[in-house]
Design a protein around this motif. Structure first.
Motif, PDB file in Angstrom:
ATOM      1  N   HIS A  90     -12.580  58.173   5.326  1.00 37.21           N
ATOM      2  CA  HIS A  90     -13.865  57.484   5.443  1.00 37.21           C
ATOM      3  C   HIS A  90     -13.664  55.972   5.440  1.00 37.21           C
ATOM      4  CE1 HIS A  90     -18.115  56.513   4.636  1.00 37.21           C
ATOM      5  NE2 HIS A  90     -17.629  55.641   3.768  1.00 37.21           N
ATOM      6  N   PRO A 256     -22.497  56.509   8.941  1.00 41.95           N
ATOM      7  CA  PRO A 256     -22.359  57.922   8.573  1.00 41.95           C
ATOM      8  C   PRO A 256     -23.696  58.644   8.555  1.00 41.95           C
ATOM      9  CG  PRO A 256     -21.039  56.549   7.125  1.00 41.95           C
ATOM     10  CD  PRO A 256     -21.900  55.621   7.935  1.00 41.95           C
ATOM     11  N   SER A 299     -19.925  60.696  12.816  1.00 47.23           N
ATOM     12  CA  SER A 299     -20.030  61.461  11.576  1.00 47.23           C
ATOM     13  C   SER A 299     -20.798  62.762  11.786  1.00 47.23           C
ATOM     14  CB  SER A 299     -20.695  60.619  10.485  1.00 47.23           C
ATOM     15  OG  SER A 299     -21.992  60.206  10.900  1.00 47.23           O
TER      16      SER A 299
END
Length: 449
Positions: A90, A256, A299
């Motif tokens: 991430h 995200p 994402s």
């Protein structure tokens, strides 16, 4: 460096154990943790997303690597990054995506450390073209049992034992990775329904030379002519000219996926046979019969489950067992038989994914091999589960296939050698490098690694 005693499990939440946890902030502190191990040995641990017991060490020591999370350098021209092993995928995306680069391989969650990705040699939807994660590692630093830091390069036995070696050759401290260039942070996605397993496999095979990312979500509760029905998704990184005008102002922004009403936690045990069947039915009907050109966030395409914190709770307090296997193309009938068996048993699986694998990596315990791979999770308390999965192990081994050790929590050691032909080489090198058994885990004891 903090030190405490904690109870831990894998992401499947089965078999909790207690260990002494070291949390180093420097390489020197990591060496102290390894030298300070007790008689039960030590193993490195990242963000705890290994489904089984690969990063647990009952009664021993665990080195929590998450504080070693520095990105040391990024070459925005060549797409090369040097980072600590505790850096999450991430965080890596947050840094490199705005520069026009993306991970060469990503699993279904971005909450994995770089060290964990190498130690498990993770794979993604693009294995046919990109292989698994270790293929894109140009060098790594490994902390050995003696406290020595060794630079390990591809093409060496130590690299091949470490890639997919589940932390048993030492503690990965840092890695040099080669990224892939992208023009935007969006994916161009095609979705289609398949009426059964035959059709799903045929379409995945036919699109092998098309979009680099492809997978099919299989309904393991469907029966009869619908057995193995699926929703297929294929994707490629969207070019700049595919974006609407307003999105071209910040084409590489990393945002995200966030569900508007995502709870801080999910209630326990939402998934039974009835609810799983209903969810699968709704998902299949909601999918378009055929659609192309849909734009999705990176994402949303790769890591949709990350939008649900603690989604592993939905299987109940007993947790779940994740089972993933691969078989070659000439053993496709084994895949058919397993899907039919799960369908007849009405196993409550809601996240079953079928993919194609390309050429396997050089890692001696690396999972991917050419052919088909199916992954699914089942409640650990499902009646008859152990007997069912033992039977699947036998079928997979007889077809020259293997199960994924990074997701395993219950494989018997007697079938391991049939699944991993380079197991003998791994054991020999492990004994040579670590005769005192410094690096151990619950998985390594269970499987006599």
């Amino acid at each position: 460096m903090s030190v405490d005693t904690v109870s831990m499990t894998g992401w499947g939440r089965t078999a909790p154990t207690t260990a002494l946890r070291f949390r180093p902030r420097t390489y020197e502190e990591a060496a102290v943790a390894v030298r300070g191990r007790g008689p039960r040995g030590v193993v490195a641990r990242g963000l705890g997303r290994a489904h089984g017991d690969a990063a647990q060490n009952a009664g021993g020591s665990v080195v929590d690597m998450t504080a070693l999370d520095r990105i040391r350098s990024v070459d925005a021209v060549t797409g090369t990054v040097v980072c600590d092993a505790g850096v999450s995928l991430h965080h890596l995306m947050e840094v490199v995506l705005p520069l026009g680069w993306f991970l060469p391989v990503t699993p279904a969650t971005r909450h994995v450390t770089v060290g964990g990705a190498i130690g498990s040699d993770v794979h993604g939807r693009n294995h046919l073209t990109a292989g698994s994660f270790a293929r894109h590692v140009r060098a790594l630093e490994l902390l050995t049992a003696e406290g020595e830091v060794r630079t390990v390069l591809p093409g060496t036995d130590l690299f091949d034992a470490t890639a997919g070696g589940l932390g048993l050759t030492g503690v990965i401290l840092s890695a040099t990775l080669v990224l892939r260039p992208v023009a935007t942070s969006l994916m161009s996605v095609a979705t289609e329904r398949a009426a059964g397993l035959d059709e799903a496999m045929a379409r995945l095979t036919a699109t092998a030379d098309g979009a680099p990312y492809a997978a099919a979500r299989i309904d393991l509760l469907a029966r009869g002519r619908a057995t193995g029905r699926a929703v297929l998704t294929r994707g490629e990184h969207a070019p700049l000219d595919a974006l609407p005008a307003h999105a071209r102002r910040m084409p590489l922004a990393f945002r995200p996926l966030q569900l508007p009403a995502a709870p801080a936690f999910l209630p326990e045990g939402l998934l039974g046979r009835t609810s799983a069947a209903l969810l699968n039915e709704l998902r299949h009907r909601a999918a378009p019969a055929a659609r192309t050109g849909e734009l999705r966030k990176i994402s949303a395409f790769f890591h949709s489950m990350d939008a649900l914190p603690h989604w592993n709770r939905v299987y109940g307090r007993g947790g779940f067992v994740q089972y993933q296997f691969t078989v070659g193309d000439r053993h496709g009938e084994t895949l058919y038989r397993i899907v039919r068996r799960l369908s007849v048993r009405r196993c409550p699986a809601v996240h079953a994914v079928l993919k194609r694998f390309g050429e396997g990596g050089t890692g001696w315990l690396s999972f991917p091999a050419p052919g088909w791979t199916l992954s699914f999770g089942l409640p650990a308390g499902l009646p008859g589960l152990a007997r069912l999965l033992d039977g699947l192990d036998e079928e997979v081994a007889a077809a020259d296939g293997r199960v994924c050790l990074a997701k395993d929590a219950r494989l018997r050691p007697d079938v391991l050698a049939a699944m991993y032909p380079r197991l003998h080489a791994f054991r020999a090198l492990h004994q040579e490098l670590d005769p005192g058994g410094a690096f151990r885990s619950d998985l390594s004891r269970r499987l006599a690694l």
